[in-house]
Scaffold this active site. Structure first.
Site, PDB file in Angstrom:
ATOM      1  CG  HIS A 480      -2.234   0.687   0.987  1.00 61.13           C
ATOM      2  ND1 HIS A 480      -2.494   1.438  -0.137  1.00 61.13           N
ATOM      3  CD2 HIS A 480      -3.354   0.768   1.754  1.00 61.13           C
ATOM      4  CE1 HIS A 480      -3.712   1.945  -0.064  1.00 61.13           C
ATOM      5  NE2 HIS A 480      -4.259   1.549   1.073  1.00 61.13           N
ATOM      6  CG  ASP A 484      -2.938   5.126  -4.208  1.00 60.39           C
ATOM      7  OD1 ASP A 484      -2.268   5.056  -3.156  1.00 60.39           O
ATOM      8  OD2 ASP A 484      -2.836   6.054  -5.033  1.00 60.39           O
TER       9      ASP A 484
END
Length: 509
Positions: A480, A484
């Protein structure tokens, strides 16, 4: 003549170290291989031996300084120190340098041949002797397997460089050896025509194994043993030829320290040792299993791993496979499986969401305009991830052939280090073991891994009607920090679309 003392190779992914201790001062005489200083990295402690005999002229990097690989530590005036001061007898007793592994078989005296550690692969500097298939006194033929070594990644078999009789095992099972170490000695001619010598007495063999080599323990190790009152005989050395290193003493001290006691109200109930002793088995972890454990934990500690899920209807892929599998195998000589469809679908999706195929390097994101696909494979030795290079340029048949060939080599333990490096994305198929759903762990430094699962008939609503369809859950774990949620979901949807309508792959949609 001035000789430079530089920082040695520190290990894969280790780029710097700190000067912990200097054992010598400028003006001191030093002998070849005498320890000059000790370096500390974030993983291990490294001792730096003298490359030549002479006098320590200058210390360039003082204690406490941080230095990089190959940085200059000190300079020596060669020939002015211990080598000149010694007697003639001392010079004659000085051991000869070990031959390079490239020069094997190395010829010894009386028709003997040294068995050396073979090439282990790029960045691999040591291995552990796992199993000896022969014993001292056994007759061996050329290319017959003598022993098996374990590295961080693969197992390496060591063949006999010539025929003869195995007269000495230098590195017994469990010994850690470096890339140029001697493993054993074979006596006899190349065709093996020599009478087997007498086997050493069992007690003598045991004494040799326990006593180790006539080597000097590390200065830092001796210092700690003296401070803590630890008997050197009770410490098993992990260095070259059984040399006791600093970390060996630290481990031994920790193991002998008395355990902390807790009150009966807080302490959990311990199992009855007398009752369970005969039902407990302790097996030392292989180097491969230790590496797997370390890398998986490092991935969890480093990356911000998140997993997103979806499901795919496998009806069209299964119908296409059933229609063309016989013709496909007849033409290409390989069976059509599901992995080529998933590989193609992932390559297609990675073009649209390139950050899933990227990696973090410091403060930069490195985007890859190619796909080196890692295909996770379970083997008796542990999990390995062979890499299919330039998978985005391959046909279905080329992908199936490459996956089949890599899978066979993985099961046989024949994969080289190069075949498991450089991957940009990974596919893991837990469905072959019956897994319905799981969250795969990233394979660093990659930023994405796709988990496949078992195909299971489920009731689905299609055009307002309940129908039975072969469904598979998909899981994408991603980093992450650079991927995204939108990009991760988009990637997984594109894979789903390509599998539910394989014609999209042909039309590049």
């Amino acid at each position: 003549m001035s000789v430079e003392v530089r920082v040695p190779t520190l290990g894969e992914s280790v780029t710097e170290a700190t000067i912990a201790t200097w054992f010598k001062k400028p003006g001191d005489s030093v002998a070849v291989d005498e320890m000059l200083c000790e370096l500390e990295t974030d993983k291990v402690t490294v001792e730096v031996p003298s490359p030549a005999a002479g006098t320590l002229a200058e210390i360039v990097a003082e204690e406490g300084e941080t230095v990089g690989v190959d940085a200059l530590l000190a300079t020596l005036d060669a020939g002015d120190g211990a080598s000149d001061g010694g007697s003639k007898d001392d010079a004659e007793e000085k051991p000869k340098a070990k031959p390079d592994a490239d020069e094997t078989p190395a010829k010894g005296g009386n028709g003997s041949t040294d068995v050396m550690v073979p090439t282990l692969g790029e960045s691999v500097t040591e291995a552990t002797v796992a199993t000896w298939f022969k014993q001292v006194g056994d007759a061996v033929s050329q290319d017959e397997m003598l022993c098996e070594l374990e590295t961080d990644k693969v197992s390496v078999e060591v063949p006999a460089p010539c025929g003869g009789v195995l007269t000495e095992i230098v590195a017994p099972e469990g010994t850690t050896v470096d890339a140029k170490a001697k493993l054993a000695v074979i006596s006899g001619s190349a065709d093996g025509t020599v009478e087997p010598g007498p086997r050493p007495d069992a007690s003598e063999e045991k004494a040799q194994a326990s006593s180790g080599k006539d080597v000097e323990d590390a200065p830092a190790a001796k210092k700690i043993m003296a401070e803590k009152g630890i008997d050197a005989a009770s410490v098993k050395g992990s260095g070259r030829d059984g040399r006791v290193m600093k970390e060996d003493v630290v481990k031994a001290a920790a193991g002998s320290a008395p355990a902390k006691t807790e009150s009966p109200a807080q302490a959990p109930r311990a199992p009855d040792a007398a009752e369970d002793a005969d039902r407990i088995e302790r097996v030392k972890m292989t180097r491969l299993r230790q590496t797997i454990a370390r890398r998986l934990k490092d991935a969890q500690n480093t990356a911000a791993i998140l997993t997103t899920y979806n499901e795919v209807d496998m009806t069209e892929v299964m119908a296409l496979r059933n229609t063309y599998k016989e013709a496909f195998e007849k033409k290409h000589g390989v069976r059509m499986g599901f992995m080529s469809f998933f590989t193609k679908a992932c390559c297609h999706a990675l073009k649209e969401v390139p950050e899933v195929n990227a990696e973090i390097d410091g403060n930069e994101i490195v985007y890859k305009n190619f796909v080196h696909m890692g295909v996770a494979a379970g083997t008796p030795q542990g999990l390995v991830v062979p890499v299919i290079r330039n998978a985005d340029r391959m046909s279905f048949a080329e992908i199936e052939k490459a996956i089949g060939e890599k899978g066979r080599r993985a099961r046989d333990g024949k994969l080289s280090m190069a075949e498991m490096q450089g991957g940009t994305f990974t596919i893991s198929n837990g469905g072959v073991y019956g897994s319905l759903m799981s969250s795969p762990i990233l394979n660093p430094p990659q930023s994405g891994i796709l988990g496949m699962h078992k195909i299971q008939d489920r009731a689905m609503v299609v055009d307002g009607e309940i129908v039975i369809r072969p469904m598979m859950y998909l899981a994408l774990s991603y980093d992450h920090r650079i991927v995204d949620g939108k990009g991760a979901v988009t990637f997984l949807v594109r894979v789903k679309e390509a599998l539910e309508d394989p014609r999209r792959l042909l039309m590049d949609l």
